[in-house]
Design a protein around this motif. Sequence first.
Motif, mmCIF file in Angstrom:
data_model
loop_
_atom_site.group_PDB
_atom_site.id
_atom_site.type_symbol
_atom_site.label_atom_id
_atom_site.label_comp_id
_atom_site.label_asym_id
_atom_site.label_seq_id
_atom_site.Cartn_x
_atom_site.Cartn_y
_atom_site.Cartn_z
ATOM 1 N N LEU A 47 0.828 -1.201 0.000
ATOM 2 C CA LEU A 47 0.000 0.000 0.000
ATOM 3 C C LEU A 47 0.867 1.257 0.000
ATOM 4 N N PRO A 48 0.477 2.268 -0.753
ATOM 5 C CA PRO A 48 1.277 3.500 -0.800
ATOM 6 C C PRO A 48 1.172 4.346 0.466
ATOM 7 N N HIS A 194 -9.150 -0.237 5.912
ATOM 8 C CA HIS A 194 -9.056 -1.542 5.256
ATOM 9 C C HIS A 194 -8.188 -1.393 4.006
ATOM 10 N N PRO A 195 -7.510 -2.452 3.578
ATOM 11 C CA PRO A 195 -6.656 -2.328 2.386
ATOM 12 C C PRO A 195 -7.375 -1.780 1.166
ATOM 13 N N ALA A 199 -6.272 1.711 -0.524
ATOM 14 C CA ALA A 199 -5.788 1.651 -1.904
ATOM 15 C C ALA A 199 -6.610 2.551 -2.817
ATOM 16 N N SER A 200 -7.933 2.528 -2.627
ATOM 17 C CA SER A 200 -8.813 3.311 -3.494
ATOM 18 C C SER A 200 -8.633 4.808 -3.279
ATOM 19 N N GLN A 205 -5.682 10.032 -5.198
ATOM 20 C CA GLN A 205 -4.826 11.099 -4.666
ATOM 21 C C GLN A 205 -5.519 11.895 -3.561
ATOM 22 N N ALA A 206 -6.366 11.215 -2.781
ATOM 23 C CA ALA A 206 -7.105 11.898 -1.718
ATOM 24 C C ALA A 206 -6.400 11.820 -0.373
ATOM 25 N N LEU A 207 -5.552 10.797 -0.161
ATOM 26 C CA LEU A 207 -4.896 10.601 1.129
ATOM 27 C C LEU A 207 -3.527 11.277 1.185
ATOM 28 N N SER A 208 -3.195 11.775 2.358
ATOM 29 C CA SER A 208 -1.829 12.237 2.576
ATOM 30 C C SER A 208 -0.871 11.056 2.473
#
Length: 411
Positions: A47-48, A194-195, A199-200, A205-208
């Motif tokens: 996961l990024p 949750h993974p 991931a979604s 590009q919504a998560l820091s």
Amino acid sequence: MTKKIVITGIGATSPLGGTARDSWNALLAGESGARTLEHDWVAEYDLPVHFAAPAKVRPEEVLERPVAKRLDPSSQFALISAMEAWADAGAPDIAPERLGVDYATGIGGIWTLLDAWDTLRERGPRRVLPMTVPMLMPNAASAAISMHFEARAFARTVASACASSTESLANAYEHLQLGLADVVIAGGSESAIHPITLASFSSMQALSKRNDDPAHASRPYSVDRDGFVMGEGAASLVIETEEHALARGARIYAELAGGAVSADSYHITANDPEGRGASRAVLDALAQAGATPDEVTHINAHATSTPVGDIAEYTALHSVFGDRVHEIPVSATKASTGHLLGGTGALEAVFTVLALESRLAPPTINLTTQDPAIPLLVSGEPQPLGDGPQVAISNSFGFGGHNAVAVFRSV
């Protein structure tokens, strides 16, 4: 005749604490609930984003095992916060037919759903638990609360993404005004760290992506903000008519003076950049509360820490308040809690109620250099609200163009 609707009980289990008061105290102290995730699946799926803001107290530490095993984590959190709120309200003695539940979630029982899918693929259909559907359905939380407290007036569920639980408060206000109940347990819950969701949200590009510094990752209004931090937990409020509250000698925290919803009808994930739907929700909520923009003394902003979303909310607020918005103490509490999705509005409602009670606007942490395009009155320290009458709004906006605003008045 319009009834006065009041809040007599609060409860929360959040990334900052296992109770409403613990969460509030940690918020005032400038703490962050974000931390590196230690689950094996973070590395397994490469996961990024390696961090989130999990609930500080796990539900299995609070609920008895036979109760917990029949509920998805989202419903577990909901029941825990509702139990606290009910006890805080003095456990009102009320006929079941006069007690209702207005509850919310953005996603529902995603852990139950995807665990069951894994079981089906790996072990076959006979090993899928018979309680899978009752645990994953979005109305499971409201049903669990209804059954626990024998609330038989109604048990309703809102699923409007991140506006969900603020909409549940607006619904509770309306249902009490209509006389459908004397007391309502309202709020919202989410457990979606949750993974698949990480991931979604990462893909859009919504998560820091500040993996090296989770505690400082959520930074609303900062020039270097880069997305939100996923949070989990629940918050509940016991809401009743003032007449009923006074008759039983209840402590009253604040008045729920009004609430409103609107729709952007613009884009499935993006806010209307002009903030037209959001500003309309603010104005409609204030109108229902019999308040004017000039009376508002505090704003708990949606403020997710996304580059576009924070500016859109500022645009909406400026269209309502004009330049006076620069003088109103604003709190962006997701900087501390992360974003609880469908549960976030209820938690922020609890914070807004406690802000009015204590006459303190909670701090907004992690604001390094404030974006000059968002010149709101924000502070890294608690801001005093003064001694006079207070009117506060709490904003929530969600995917699908859902907008919800609640108005609270000091007592």
